[in-house]
Design an enzyme around this catalytic site. Structure first.
Site, PDB file in Angstrom:
ATOM      1  CB  SER A  14      -0.866   0.109   1.288  1.00  0.00           C
ATOM      2  OG  SER A  14      -1.566   1.243   1.371  1.00  0.00           O
ATOM      3  CB  THR A  61      -7.046  -1.698   0.672  1.00  0.00           C
ATOM      4  OG1 THR A  61      -6.964  -2.141  -0.734  1.00  0.00           O
ATOM      5  CG2 THR A  61      -6.173  -2.517   1.189  1.00  0.00           C
ATOM      6  CE  LYS A  65     -12.519  -0.669  -1.941  1.00  0.00           C
ATOM      7  NZ  LYS A  65     -11.707  -0.107  -2.852  1.00  0.00           N
ATOM      8  CG  ASN A  86     -12.364   3.981  -0.099  1.00  0.00           C
ATOM      9  OD1 ASN A  86     -13.181   4.618   0.488  1.00  0.00           O
ATOM     10  ND2 ASN A  86     -11.709   4.505  -1.078  1.00  0.00           N
ATOM     11  CG  ASP A 101     -12.441   3.593  -4.592  1.00  0.00           C
ATOM     12  OD1 ASP A 101     -11.410   4.091  -4.344  1.00  0.00           O
ATOM     13  OD2 ASP A 101     -12.588   2.446  -4.283  1.00  0.00           O
ATOM     14  CB  ALA A 128     -18.427  -5.809 -14.471  1.00  0.00           C
ATOM     15  N   GLY A 129     -15.928  -5.075 -12.110  1.00  0.00           N
ATOM     16  CA  GLY A 129     -15.689  -5.288 -10.702  1.00  0.00           C
ATOM     17  C   GLY A 129     -16.003  -4.100  -9.635  1.00  0.00           C
ATOM     18  N   GLY A 130     -15.425  -4.045  -8.377  1.00  0.00           N
ATOM     19  CA  GLY A 130     -15.773  -3.268  -7.668  1.00  0.00           C
ATOM     20  C   GLY A 130     -15.509  -1.645  -8.080  1.00  0.00           C
ATOM     21  NE  ARG A 152     -12.288 -12.529 -18.190  1.00  0.00           N
ATOM     22  CZ  ARG A 152     -11.403 -12.707 -17.454  1.00  0.00           C
ATOM     23  NH1 ARG A 152     -10.132 -12.849 -18.046  1.00  0.00           N
ATOM     24  NH2 ARG A 152     -11.156 -12.716 -16.088  1.00  0.00           N
ATOM     25  CB  THR A 153     -17.659 -12.567 -16.321  1.00  0.00           C
ATOM     26  OG1 THR A 153     -16.353 -13.094 -16.441  1.00  0.00           O
ATOM     27  CG2 THR A 153     -18.628 -13.900 -16.059  1.00  0.00           C
TER      28      THR A 153
HETATM   29  P1  ATR Z   1     -11.703  -4.858  -8.694  1.00  0.00           P
HETATM   30  O1  ATR Z   1     -12.824  -5.119  -7.657  1.00  0.00           O
HETATM   31  O2  ATR Z   1     -10.466  -4.297  -8.294  1.00  0.00           O
HETATM   32  O3  ATR Z   1     -12.260  -3.818  -9.792  1.00  0.00           O
HETATM   33  P2  ATR Z   1     -12.275  -7.348  -9.761  1.00  0.00           P
HETATM   34  O4  ATR Z   1     -13.423  -7.587  -9.105  1.00  0.00           O
HETATM   35  O5  ATR Z   1     -11.165  -8.351  -9.684  1.00  0.00           O
HETATM   36  O6  ATR Z   1     -11.358  -5.950  -9.267  1.00  0.00           O
HETATM   37  O7  ATR Z   1     -12.221  -7.342 -11.602  1.00  0.00           O
HETATM   38  C1  ATR Z   1     -11.570  -7.267 -12.412  1.00  0.00           C
HETATM   39  C2  ATR Z   1     -11.953  -6.706 -13.649  1.00  0.00           C
HETATM   40  O8  ATR Z   1     -11.082  -7.053 -15.049  1.00  0.00           O
HETATM   41  C3  ATR Z   1     -13.337  -7.797 -14.324  1.00  0.00           C
HETATM   42  O9  ATR Z   1     -14.187  -7.030 -14.771  1.00  0.00           O
HETATM   43  C4  ATR Z   1     -12.590  -8.664 -15.007  1.00  0.00           C
HETATM   44  O10 ATR Z   1     -13.423  -9.496 -15.882  1.00  0.00           O
HETATM   45  P3  ATR Z   1     -14.358 -10.796 -15.462  1.00  0.00           P
HETATM   46  O11 ATR Z   1     -15.448 -10.045 -14.704  1.00  0.00           O
HETATM   47  O12 ATR Z   1     -14.660 -11.379 -16.622  1.00  0.00           O
HETATM   48  O13 ATR Z   1     -13.541 -11.513 -14.470  1.00  0.00           O
HETATM   49  C5  ATR Z   1     -11.685  -7.879 -15.657  1.00  0.00           C
HETATM   50  N1  ATR Z   1     -10.517  -8.757 -16.313  1.00  0.00           N
HETATM   51  C6  ATR Z   1      -9.450  -9.525 -15.629  1.00  0.00           C
HETATM   52  N2  ATR Z   1      -8.731  -9.908 -16.431  1.00  0.00           N
HETATM   53  C7  ATR Z   1      -9.078  -9.833 -17.797  1.00  0.00           C
HETATM   54  C8  ATR Z   1      -9.031 -10.308 -19.009  1.00  0.00           C
HETATM   55  N3  ATR Z   1      -7.712 -11.022 -19.346  1.00  0.00           N
HETATM   56  N4  ATR Z   1      -9.661  -9.977 -20.109  1.00  0.00           N
HETATM   57  C9  ATR Z   1     -10.950  -9.281 -19.795  1.00  0.00           C
HETATM   58  N5  ATR Z   1     -11.251  -8.652 -18.494  1.00  0.00           N
HETATM   59  C10 ATR Z   1     -10.364  -9.438 -17.669  1.00  0.00           C
END
Ligand code: ATR
Length: 275
Positions: A14, A61, A65, A86, A101, A128-130, A152-153
């Site tokens: 950090s 962190t 969170k 956070n 954030d 689409a993560g946090g 991606r997902t």
């Molecule tokens: P945070 O909460 O810090 O934002 P996270 O929840 O781990 O982190 O999200 C990471 C993001 O990066 C997700 O949107 C992930 O896509 P998935 O939801 O499909 O896992 C995306 N990500 C990581 N590696 C990737 C890759 N090689 N190609 C496309 N998207 C990727």
């Protein structure tokens, strides 16, 4: 002597102590800000023990969170909307939490590229993560007409759209270049661009010339996305600024002075990142 800290598991990497340490020194405040490694199973007792241990509050962190949001007595609307907190502080014996954030991202975006907000155009969010959730919230609060989330997902993008309602649309990852043609801002919230994390595969030639390209990844400081955008003459906004600006509200609450993100601070953290 006022005290605050950042907690996580792990926490060694950090940079928050460097940021807050700079401000404590700059404003001549008698206080300290440290990092504390807190295991998931210790989180609740650590948060409940904050005041007793002399802390005004803390930053939180990964991986705490979401959990800290449930532990809190009072939650600001932004933290509830994002689903994660956070920043924690104690007020009148109550544990209060927020999420800074969205504030950090939107403040720096508007400072570095104020022209984006004049356009009534959609914005594109990759991931689409946090972090994506916080940024989607920030854009909606700023009044953008449509936030497009590409992930991606696909199901995670759908979840964000369902959570925030009609201002947010979910798309397949494969639609990211074509679906960003008219975007006022493109932001990468995925981990792609960090060292050895692959390539975003964005076709920047399709973007509007006025599109502002931003990345929340700050190691390296200039990601491949930002470098490519810059070489095409597009305005860019780096991830380090968001990191610095998200720290402002916490410092103000714990130490009683609203700190400035100045060039010396930016350079100091940039130098640390460069190693
Ligand atoms: P945070 O909460 O810090 O934002 P996270 O929840 O781990 O982190 O999200 C990471 C993001 O990066 C997700 O949107 C992930 O896509 P998935 O939801 O499909 O896992 C995306 N990500 C990581 N590696 C990737 C890759 N090689 N190609 C496309 N998207 C990727």
């Amino acid at each position: 002597m006022k005290r605050a800290c950042v907690i996580g598991w792990p926490i060694e990497h950090s940079r928050s102590p460097l940021i807050h340490g700079y401000w404590l020194e700059k404003y001549g405040i008698e206080g300290n800000y440290t990092k504390v490694a807190v295991r998931p199973e210790e989180l609740e007792s650590f948060i409940h023990g904050l005041a007793g241990n002399g802390y005004a509050g803390c930053n939180v962190t990964v991986p705490h969170k979401e959990h800290v949001l449930r532990i809190a007595d009072d939650r600001e609307a932004v933290a509830v909307a994002v689903g994660a907190a956070n920043t924690v502080w104690i007020e009148g014996g109550r544990i209060k939490v927020t999420n800074t954030d969205a504030y950090g991202y939107m403040t720096y975006l508007t400072l570095k590229a104020p022209q984006w907000s004049a356009r009534r155009a959609p914005v594109s969010v990759l991931g689409a993560g946090g972090a994506a959730r916080a940024i989607v919230y920030g854009f909606l609060e700023a009044g953008v007409p449509e936030v497009r989330v590409f992930n991606r997902t696909r199901a995670r993008a759908d979840e964000i759209a369902a959570h925030f309602g009609s201002g947010v649309a979910a798309y397949d990852w494969t639609a990211r270049s074509e679906g960003s043609r008219d975007a006022a801002v493109l932001v990468n919230t995925t981990t792609i661009g960090m060292k050895d994390q692959g390539d975003l595969g964005m076709d920047l030639a399709r973007l509007d010339k006025r599109c502002v390209v931003s990345d929340i990844v700050y190691v390296p400081l200039e990601t491949e996305l930002l470098r490519n955008a810059r070489s095409r003459g597009l305005a860019t906004v780096d991830g380090l600024g968001m990191l610095l600006h998200q720290a402002v509200p916490g410092f103000a609450t714990w130490f009683g002075t609203r700190p400035e993100v100045d060039d010396v601070l930016y350079e100091r953290i940039a130098a640390d990142i460069r190693g």
